[in-house]
Scaffold this motif. Structure first.
Motif, PDB file in Angstrom:
ATOM      1  N   ARG A 122     -44.849 -18.373  20.568  1.00  0.00           N
ATOM      2  CA  ARG A 122     -45.670 -17.834  21.701  1.00  0.00           C
ATOM      3  C   ARG A 122     -44.923 -18.350  23.072  1.00  0.00           C
ATOM      4  O   ARG A 122     -44.771 -17.622  24.052  1.00  0.00           O
ATOM      5  N   TRP A 125     -41.715 -16.878  23.681  1.00  0.00           N
ATOM      6  CA  TRP A 125     -41.723 -15.324  24.226  1.00  0.00           C
ATOM      7  C   TRP A 125     -42.182 -15.253  25.698  1.00  0.00           C
ATOM      8  O   TRP A 125     -41.473 -14.492  26.220  1.00  0.00           O
ATOM      9  N   THR A 126     -43.373 -16.070  26.083  1.00  0.00           N
ATOM     10  CA  THR A 126     -43.730 -15.921  27.473  1.00  0.00           C
ATOM     11  C   THR A 126     -42.582 -16.179  28.322  1.00  0.00           C
ATOM     12  O   THR A 126     -42.294 -15.741  29.329  1.00  0.00           O
ATOM     13  N   LEU A 129     -39.835 -13.785  28.824  1.00  0.00           N
ATOM     14  CA  LEU A 129     -40.331 -12.572  29.482  1.00  0.00           C
ATOM     15  C   LEU A 129     -40.333 -13.003  30.923  1.00  0.00           C
ATOM     16  O   LEU A 129     -39.879 -12.352  31.813  1.00  0.00           O
ATOM     17  N   ARG A 130     -40.747 -14.490  31.268  1.00  0.00           N
ATOM     18  CA  ARG A 130     -40.918 -14.671  32.729  1.00  0.00           C
ATOM     19  C   ARG A 130     -39.311 -14.669  33.148  1.00  0.00           C
ATOM     20  O   ARG A 130     -39.076 -14.124  34.134  1.00  0.00           O
ATOM     21  N   LEU A 133     -37.905 -11.101  33.600  1.00  0.00           N
ATOM     22  CA  LEU A 133     -38.545 -10.231  34.501  1.00  0.00           C
ATOM     23  C   LEU A 133     -38.187 -10.843  35.982  1.00  0.00           C
ATOM     24  O   LEU A 133     -38.043 -10.193  36.879  1.00  0.00           O
ATOM     25  N   ALA A 136     -34.924  -8.648  36.111  1.00  0.00           N
ATOM     26  CA  ALA A 136     -34.993  -7.096  35.915  1.00  0.00           C
ATOM     27  C   ALA A 136     -34.997  -6.475  37.251  1.00  0.00           C
ATOM     28  O   ALA A 136     -35.963  -6.673  37.977  1.00  0.00           O
ATOM     29  N   PRO A 137     -34.285  -5.363  37.471  1.00  0.00           N
ATOM     30  CA  PRO A 137     -34.584  -4.563  38.605  1.00  0.00           C
ATOM     31  C   PRO A 137     -35.740  -3.847  38.478  1.00  0.00           C
ATOM     32  O   PRO A 137     -36.391  -3.658  37.384  1.00  0.00           O
ATOM     33  N   SER A 140     -36.391  -1.111  36.064  1.00  0.00           N
ATOM     34  CA  SER A 140     -36.582  -1.022  34.794  1.00  0.00           C
ATOM     35  C   SER A 140     -38.036  -0.947  34.228  1.00  0.00           C
ATOM     36  O   SER A 140     -38.346  -0.663  33.114  1.00  0.00           O
ATOM     37  N   LEU A 141     -38.799  -0.771  35.411  1.00  0.00           N
ATOM     38  CA  LEU A 141     -40.363  -0.795  34.941  1.00  0.00           C
ATOM     39  C   LEU A 141     -40.382   0.718  35.107  1.00  0.00           C
ATOM     40  O   LEU A 141     -41.847   1.025  34.923  1.00  0.00           O
ATOM     41  N   ALA A 344     -41.420  -1.648  28.515  1.00  0.00           N
ATOM     42  CA  ALA A 344     -40.334  -2.453  29.238  1.00  0.00           C
ATOM     43  C   ALA A 344     -40.550  -3.852  28.943  1.00  0.00           C
ATOM     44  O   ALA A 344     -39.501  -4.626  29.022  1.00  0.00           O
ATOM     45  N   THR A 345     -41.520  -4.529  29.163  1.00  0.00           N
ATOM     46  CA  THR A 345     -41.993  -6.177  29.219  1.00  0.00           C
ATOM     47  C   THR A 345     -41.320  -6.492  27.901  1.00  0.00           C
ATOM     48  O   THR A 345     -40.683  -7.565  27.916  1.00  0.00           O
ATOM     49  N   ASP A 346     -41.750  -5.931  26.863  1.00  0.00           N
ATOM     50  CA  ASP A 346     -41.220  -6.326  25.505  1.00  0.00           C
ATOM     51  C   ASP A 346     -39.620  -6.446  25.293  1.00  0.00           C
ATOM     52  O   ASP A 346     -39.081  -7.088  24.648  1.00  0.00           O
TER      53      ASP A 346
END
Lengths: 460, 460
Positions: A122, A125-126, A129-130, A133, A136-137, A140-141, A344-346
């Motif tokens: 966990r 993974w978090t 992601l942080r 992100l 990430a441009p 991407s969202l 997109a997040t995952d």
């Protein structure tokens, strides 16, 4: 045409459509009766002879319809024991209070397709992601590339080339919502370009049959023996595609042997057919290096599918396809209409997990953990229940146990197990159970394996 | 039957299947020509009269086929200007290097369906995921309830009841991968229980038509006037369902007036029909409280769909359905086969974002931001291009601009705009453009609106 008959449960009223073929009408009447619960799991169906007589159709029609529904996972059958309604893998809606126990009365659930959920990283993974992100441009969202995020496809291509020996080009990688979603996309694309018959291993994971059948192709059972799927028979089956699990067949656990691999590739090349390679758990191999992906032998004839459901958790719903170039556009056309994509997040988090090496470290850790459980189980069996024969233990999260004839049958064993809060899974068409030792949480694994071996030692 | 004709692009060779109806054969030949790019976007099709003569079919057959493909979004048409191939919303695969600019040569993209991607609360999302994962049980990471995570369904039901006045029961909420996925599930469930004809607003978002048509139902165009969809005509259309956008119709932006709302509900009650309520942007309403969800008037006849694509970002692929009880089981049966779900991680994060109130704070912030842009745009238009008439500006992320006859046409305007690095979107069947002021990143919004008004002031 309509007919009422008595199953082991309540009476069933079956209405056959008058349009289309009788076989299609019968299949579809049975499917809807099973789907909406009029035919409950475990109900016994009339014999093919009896039903054919009742409905006034040829017996072959009923035999074919039962065969198709077996392949799709709706029915189970065993020689001499008739045909019954299978427990469809529809997860029963649980009460909405998270406090309610997920599995009432079950202490050890040996689910054959589930990894140790308590091991999901966990925090890693978090953190991924942080970190992802952070760079990430914004674009991407938005509504993105229908193949998936470019940085993830690039990482996946590197990973598949390195770990699975695949011929991997990021341009041909498509990120999807788990293996079954990928299988559905491939089968629909094949159907759209004219495929009518698809070979599927018998036995196989029933949901795969259902997903392929939903694409509108006819399933043709392909036998599996101790050397893997009978790919030498593909030519005779007049199929346009074949779904295979070369690295670790489900549920038997066999590895497709070299001559069978060659036969699959030869068939595909000669006939223009497509192999759909189900590579769901090849990373979790214990006794030697995993066999490389079949895809590498014929990248233009193999649609390769992988998943994070076994190495991480199924709840991520994260899978990937590596496609022959001619399947790419038709699949993207389907995606453009259905608009179903991995968030997109995952994708950003998983790309970062791959890039940083944290994913492979996690897989190595899990491989060691599962190998220890497997060694323990196989060792205890040898000592305490030597008549029980484990199969397919070289890889994955589960083992198939062939049960001796002198004790309780598989379904009796499952019932005994339930009284001790153990959940075991019978195998359709075989006196065997599947034991998913991977599914136990680590803190309970030793106790669970002991409880299982106690039961087996007493029974056989 | 095969025929070659010359479009404004290259010649097209069209092969009609000989089985099935001529209309079906023609539709499907045109669809595949458009999908695989043989008929490029913008190509002009022959007139219905000419094509009918060429193919030796009745003119009505061609008229019906063109009509169906218009409803599905494959074709565009304007009275007197003929029929052409629409730009399908298939996102063009972009090169795999993330460094490449996503929109080459475009500085201001007024995408009508996209929010300000730069406003996604990245830190709040990651924090919500971390907090949510801290308490989520291991079982939440497995193969879960096919409706979605219980804690998310509970939060969504509370939110929909409070903010949209919906009659919301968590047991009837289904989490899905965006609105279009939900629409597809509903249409397939309706088709499975016998629905053959579904009314869809004309004009509508073309991808919605395509998703509904892919479910195997026939689309029946429903006119929209300045008081909303002509629900008073539903009875006559002999449809079993109707897809409506009562709160803010796309693309016209009208609100369904009370008598039309009543007519929709009466039709559904009297005929047993189902309204699919597309509630994609109702939270972003500027001039008064949003109109409540139609669903509240007839919860057993309305399948309500919402999405986080406008309030957060489309890349989350997060939507939800609130269903009549009789549609729940058929939809879960489809889900059991297709196994496509929103990842547990995003469900956990979104549930926590809703629970903590951070979601509603974000929506309020965005509403203020978009309202300021809208006020600025409408004010500047009044001053500098008063002949251009804005429509549907009371809500959402976009405005429709009806263009005066005395200046450049919509397509000419879009071309002029492109030379100034502005991307505008024409409206099929109307001399109008859609201006998505929401899509601009905040730091560029003022400059973008100025550039647009400069262009309009010079043109009209």
């Amino acid at each position: 045409m309509s007919k009422t008959w008595t199953t082991s449960g309540p009476e069933l009223h079956l209405v056959l459509a008058t349009s289309g073929s009788r076989r299609d009408a019968l299949e579809s009447a049975l499917r809807s009766a099973i789907r909406d619960g009029r035919l409950a799991a475990g109900s016994r169906l009339p014999s093919t002879r009896a039903l054919a007589a009742d409905l006034g159709v040829a017996r072959g029609t009923v035999v074919e319809a039962y065969g198709q529904l077996r392949a799709e996972g709706y029915l189970g059958a065993r020689r001499g024991a008739g045909t019954w309604v299978a427990a469809l893998r529809v997860d029963v809606p649980r009460p909405s209070r998270p406090a309610a126990p997920a599995t009432r009365g079950v202490r050890f659930d040996f689910h054959p397709g589930q990894p140790d959920l308590s091991a999901f990283p966990r925090a890693a993974w978090t953190a991924a992601l942080r970190r992802g992100l952070r760079t990430a441009p914004d674009a991407s969202l938005g509504y993105g590339d229908p193949r998936g995020r470019p940085e993830l496809r690039e990482q996946l291509a590197l990973y598949l080339a390195r770990v699975r020996g695949a011929v991997a080009d990021p341009e041909r990688v498509v990120v999807c919502c788990g293996f079954r979603h990928g299988l559905s996309l491939v089968c629909r694309a094949l159907q759209a370009r004219g495929a009518k018959r698809v070979a599927i291993e018998q036995p196989c994971a029933p949901p795969h049959g259902a997903a392929a059948a939903a694409a509108g192709v006819r399933l043709v059972p392909l036998a599996v023996d101790e050397r893997g799927a009978r790919t030498d028979l593909l030519r005779r089956l007049r199929v346009q595609a074949a779904v295979l699990g070369p690295a670790h067949q489900y549920p038997l656990g066999v590895v497709l042997q070299p001559d069978r691999r060659a036969a699959a590739v030869e068939w595909a090349r000669a006939s223009g057919g497509v192999v759909v390679e189900d590579d769901y758990d090849a990373e979790l191999r214990y006794d030697r290096q995993p066999v490389g992906a079949l895809q590498a032998l014929a990248p233009e004839h193999v649609a390769y599918g992988g998943t994070a459901s076994k190495t991480l958790v199924p709840g991520l719903r994260l899978g990937w396809l590596l496609l022959p170039s001619e399947l790419l556009d038709p699949i993207l056309a389907f995606r453009a209409v259905e608009d179903v994509h991995v968030p997109a997040t995952d994708q950003i988090a998983f790309a970062e997990l791959l890039r940083s090496g944290a994913y492979e470290r996690h897989v190595r850790r899990m491989r060691a953990r599962y190998r220890a459980r497997r060694d323990r189980l196989v060792g205890m069996l040898r000592e305490r229940a030597p008549a029980v024969r484990p199969l397919g233990a070289a890889a994955g999260l589960r083992v198939l146990l062939d049960l001796p004839a002198h004790g309780p049958s598989a379904s009796e064993l499952c019932e005994h197990a339930a009284t001790r809060s153990l959940l075991l899974y019978p195998v359709a068409g075989r006196n065997a159970v599947l034991v998913g030792y991977g599914a136990l949480p680590e803190h309970d694994a030793a106790a669970g394996l002991h409880a299982l071996c106690d039961l087996l030692a007493e029974s056989y």
